[in-house]
Motif scaffolding. Structure first.
Motif, PDB file in Angstrom:
ATOM      1  N   UNK A 216       0.826  -1.203   0.000  1.00  0.00           N
ATOM      2  CA  UNK A 216       0.000   0.000   0.000  1.00  0.00           C
ATOM      3  C   UNK A 216       0.864   1.258   0.000  1.00  0.00           C
ATOM      4  N   UNK A 217       1.900   1.248   0.822  1.00  0.00           N
ATOM      5  CA  UNK A 217       2.783   2.418   0.906  1.00  0.00           C
ATOM      6  C   UNK A 217       3.481   2.680  -0.423  1.00  0.00           C
ATOM      7  N   UNK A 218       3.864   1.611  -1.104  1.00  0.00           N
ATOM      8  CA  UNK A 218       4.509   1.786  -2.409  1.00  0.00           C
ATOM      9  C   UNK A 218       3.516   2.246  -3.463  1.00  0.00           C
ATOM     10  N   UNK A 219       2.307   1.733  -3.375  1.00  0.00           N
ATOM     11  CA  UNK A 219       1.323   2.026  -4.418  1.00  0.00           C
ATOM     12  C   UNK A 219       0.835   3.473  -4.370  1.00  0.00           C
ATOM     13  N   UNK A 220       0.682   4.053  -3.182  1.00  0.00           N
ATOM     14  CA  UNK A 220       0.124   5.401  -3.124  1.00  0.00           C
ATOM     15  C   UNK A 220       1.027   6.429  -3.795  1.00  0.00           C
ATOM     16  N   UNK A 221       2.314   6.119  -3.889  1.00  0.00           N
ATOM     17  CA  UNK A 221       3.223   7.037  -4.577  1.00  0.00           C
ATOM     18  C   UNK A 221       3.102   6.978  -6.086  1.00  0.00           C
ATOM     19  N   UNK A 222       2.497   5.902  -6.605  1.00  0.00           N
ATOM     20  CA  UNK A 222       2.342   5.724  -8.048  1.00  0.00           C
ATOM     21  C   UNK A 222       0.925   5.999  -8.522  1.00  0.00           C
ATOM     22  N   UNK A 223      -0.023   5.929  -7.601  1.00  0.00           N
ATOM     23  CA  UNK A 223      -1.435   6.007  -7.963  1.00  0.00           C
ATOM     24  C   UNK A 223      -1.802   7.403  -8.459  1.00  0.00           C
ATOM     25  N   UNK A 224      -2.588   7.449  -9.543  1.00  0.00           N
ATOM     26  CA  UNK A 224      -2.994   8.720 -10.133  1.00  0.00           C
ATOM     27  C   UNK A 224      -4.478   9.017  -9.944  1.00  0.00           C
ATOM     28  N   UNK A 225      -5.249   8.034  -9.532  1.00  0.00           N
ATOM     29  CA  UNK A 225      -6.668   8.238  -9.304  1.00  0.00           C
ATOM     30  C   UNK A 225      -6.858   8.745  -7.873  1.00  0.00           C
ATOM     31  N   UNK A 227      -9.473   9.211  -5.924  1.00  0.00           N
ATOM     32  CA  UNK A 227     -10.328   8.417  -5.036  1.00  0.00           C
ATOM     33  C   UNK A 227      -9.586   7.190  -4.529  1.00  0.00           C
ATOM     34  N   UNK A 228      -8.790   6.570  -5.395  1.00  0.00           N
ATOM     35  CA  UNK A 228      -8.028   5.395  -4.985  1.00  0.00           C
ATOM     36  C   UNK A 228      -6.973   5.788  -3.944  1.00  0.00           C
ATOM     37  N   UNK A 229      -6.292   6.910  -4.175  1.00  0.00           N
ATOM     38  CA  UNK A 229      -5.283   7.369  -3.220  1.00  0.00           C
ATOM     39  C   UNK A 229      -5.900   7.572  -1.841  1.00  0.00           C
ATOM     40  N   UNK A 231      -8.570   6.255  -0.609  1.00  0.00           N
ATOM     41  CA  UNK A 231      -8.972   4.987   0.021  1.00  0.00           C
ATOM     42  C   UNK A 231      -7.760   4.233   0.531  1.00  0.00           C
ATOM     43  N   UNK A 232      -6.651   4.291  -0.180  1.00  0.00           N
ATOM     44  CA  UNK A 232      -5.443   3.608   0.276  1.00  0.00           C
ATOM     45  C   UNK A 232      -4.876   4.272   1.526  1.00  0.00           C
ATOM     46  N   UNK A 233      -4.931   5.598   1.577  1.00  0.00           N
ATOM     47  CA  UNK A 233      -4.500   6.298   2.790  1.00  0.00           C
ATOM     48  C   UNK A 233      -5.401   5.888   3.951  1.00  0.00           C
ATOM     49  N   UNK A 234      -6.703   5.810   3.693  1.00  0.00           N
ATOM     50  CA  UNK A 234      -7.628   5.367   4.724  1.00  0.00           C
ATOM     51  C   UNK A 234      -7.336   3.955   5.192  1.00  0.00           C
ATOM     52  N   UNK A 235      -6.967   3.086   4.255  1.00  0.00           N
ATOM     53  CA  UNK A 235      -6.634   1.707   4.628  1.00  0.00           C
ATOM     54  C   UNK A 235      -5.407   1.677   5.538  1.00  0.00           C
ATOM     55  N   UNK A 236      -4.403   2.474   5.223  1.00  0.00           N
ATOM     56  CA  UNK A 236      -3.212   2.530   6.070  1.00  0.00           C
ATOM     57  C   UNK A 236      -3.562   3.067   7.453  1.00  0.00           C
ATOM     58  N   UNK A 237      -4.507   4.010   7.509  1.00  0.00           N
ATOM     59  CA  UNK A 237      -4.947   4.521   8.806  1.00  0.00           C
ATOM     60  C   UNK A 237      -5.633   3.426   9.613  1.00  0.00           C
ATOM     61  N   UNK A 238      -6.456   2.630   8.963  1.00  0.00           N
ATOM     62  CA  UNK A 238      -7.176   1.574   9.671  1.00  0.00           C
ATOM     63  C   UNK A 238      -6.237   0.468  10.139  1.00  0.00           C
ATOM     64  N   UNK A 239      -5.192   0.194   9.363  1.00  0.00           N
ATOM     65  CA  UNK A 239      -4.221  -0.821   9.775  1.00  0.00           C
ATOM     66  C   UNK A 239      -3.326  -0.265  10.880  1.00  0.00           C
ATOM     67  N   UNK A 240      -2.941   1.023  10.754  1.00  0.00           N
ATOM     68  CA  UNK A 240      -2.206   1.709  11.821  1.00  0.00           C
ATOM     69  C   UNK A 240      -0.798   1.224  12.058  1.00  0.00           C
ATOM     70  N   UNK A 241      -0.058   0.984  10.999  1.00  0.00           N
ATOM     71  CA  UNK A 241       1.306   0.464  11.092  1.00  0.00           C
ATOM     72  C   UNK A 241       2.282   1.565  10.685  1.00  0.00           C
ATOM     73  N   UNK A 242       3.256   1.895  11.555  1.00  0.00           N
ATOM     74  CA  UNK A 242       4.122   3.040  11.289  1.00  0.00           C
ATOM     75  C   UNK A 242       5.153   2.819  10.177  1.00  0.00           C
TER      76      UNK A 242
END
Length: 310
Positions: A216-225, A227-229, A231-242
């Protein structure tokens, strides 16, 4: 992810042969349909079009029928009751439709643009559980309209149908994600279809898959959509891993307040010295709104330890 009709395809038949001449024995479960990943058991539609702006009203039962048709066309199973082993999905929709010349919805037919806007709140419940996971979907469609009053009912129905297709596709993507394991969901993060990427991120967050954080961390730097970005940031927030802190900080842009707020909220679930340093710097920003974001994040962090990688 492309499980046909939410996993309703037949399982491949398992068979054994005792001797070269013995009849093939099919195992009893092999010919049974696989249980569906999800079933929509409730559809509720509210027409939010102002009552005095409906020159060609569509009856509530017809709106519901359009939704059922769109979901079925997208491969989503709709049933009156839950099926064993399936997620139960309820979809509550609001819709506004009409014709406009740019000054709001008109009270009568006129030359302009025929439009339909759908919003849906999707609630998803696992088998044998009342815990609900939520998703918000929105879709719309529009086309030029010539102003002929007799043609307006048909034009609006076309817009309603077309507007529903991407929404139904989004429901299908999320339903399909229920049947996928973590490795398949990780592959889904780079799928060509944005709905699949969103659904994969949402499902990974739902199961709090810590092993998904690097991807997820790698993908958000490449993602251009966008809404997808988000949601991925939200997913990282829900997982809560530093382990995601650096990627999130790199994504932060004070000029984009919506994204910045999502990033700061996500960082506030993680903690760690890198996050603390970032918040210290961001807390000196000229904008009172941004300084308030930082203060809120610090309150949420509270006494969280400096490291919490999972």
């Amino acid at each position: 992810m492309r499980a046909a009709l939410l996993g309703l395809c037949l399982l491949a038949a398992g068979c054994t042969r005792k001797t070269p001449d013995a009849p093939i024995t099919v195992h009893p479960d092999a010919a049974r349909p696989a249980p569906p990943a999800a079933v929509v058991t409730k559809i509720r539609v509210r027409d939010h079009t102002p009552a005095d702006r409906r020159p060609a009203p569509v009856p509530p039962e017809e709106l519901t029928a359009l939704v059922r048709e769109a979901l079925g066309g997208a491969g989503v199973l709709v049933a009156d009751k839950a099926l064993p082993g399936a997620w139960r999905v309820s979809v509550e929709l609001g819709v506004i439709y009409g014709v406009t010349d740019g000054e709001g919805i008109a009270a009568h037919a006129l030359a302009g643009t025929a439009k339909a806007l759908w919003e849906a709140e999707v609630r998803m419940r696992p088998p044998e559980s009342e815990e609900a996971f939520h998703a918000h979907l929105q879709s719309a469609d529009e086309a030029p309209f010539g102003g002929d009053a007799a043609a307006l009912p048909g034009a609006l129905r076309e817009r309603l149908k077309s507007g529903l297709r991407p929404l139904a596709k989004g429901v299908r993507a999320r339903a399909d994600a229920f049947a996928r394991d973590v490795p398949a969901l990780l592959e889904g993060l780079s799928d060509a279809d944005a709905d699949v990427r969103i659904a994969s991120a949402a499902r990974l967050a739902m199961v709090k898959a810590a092993q998904a954080v690097p991807a997820l961390a790698a993908r958000i730097g490449q993602e251009r959509d966008r809404e997808v970005v988000l949601r991925m940031v939200g997913a990282l927030a829900e997982i809560g891993d530093d382990r995601a802190a650096d990627a999130l900080i790199h994504l932060a842009d004070p000029k984009d307040r919506e994204l910045l707020r999502a990033v700061v909220d996500a960082l506030s679930t993680m903690g760690g010295p890198r996050v603390a340093d970032f918040l210290d710097i961001l807390g000196t920003h000229d904008s009172p709104e941004i300084r308030e974001m930082v203060e809120d994040a610090r309150k949420r962090l509270g006494g969280r330890p400096l490291g919490n990688a999972k």
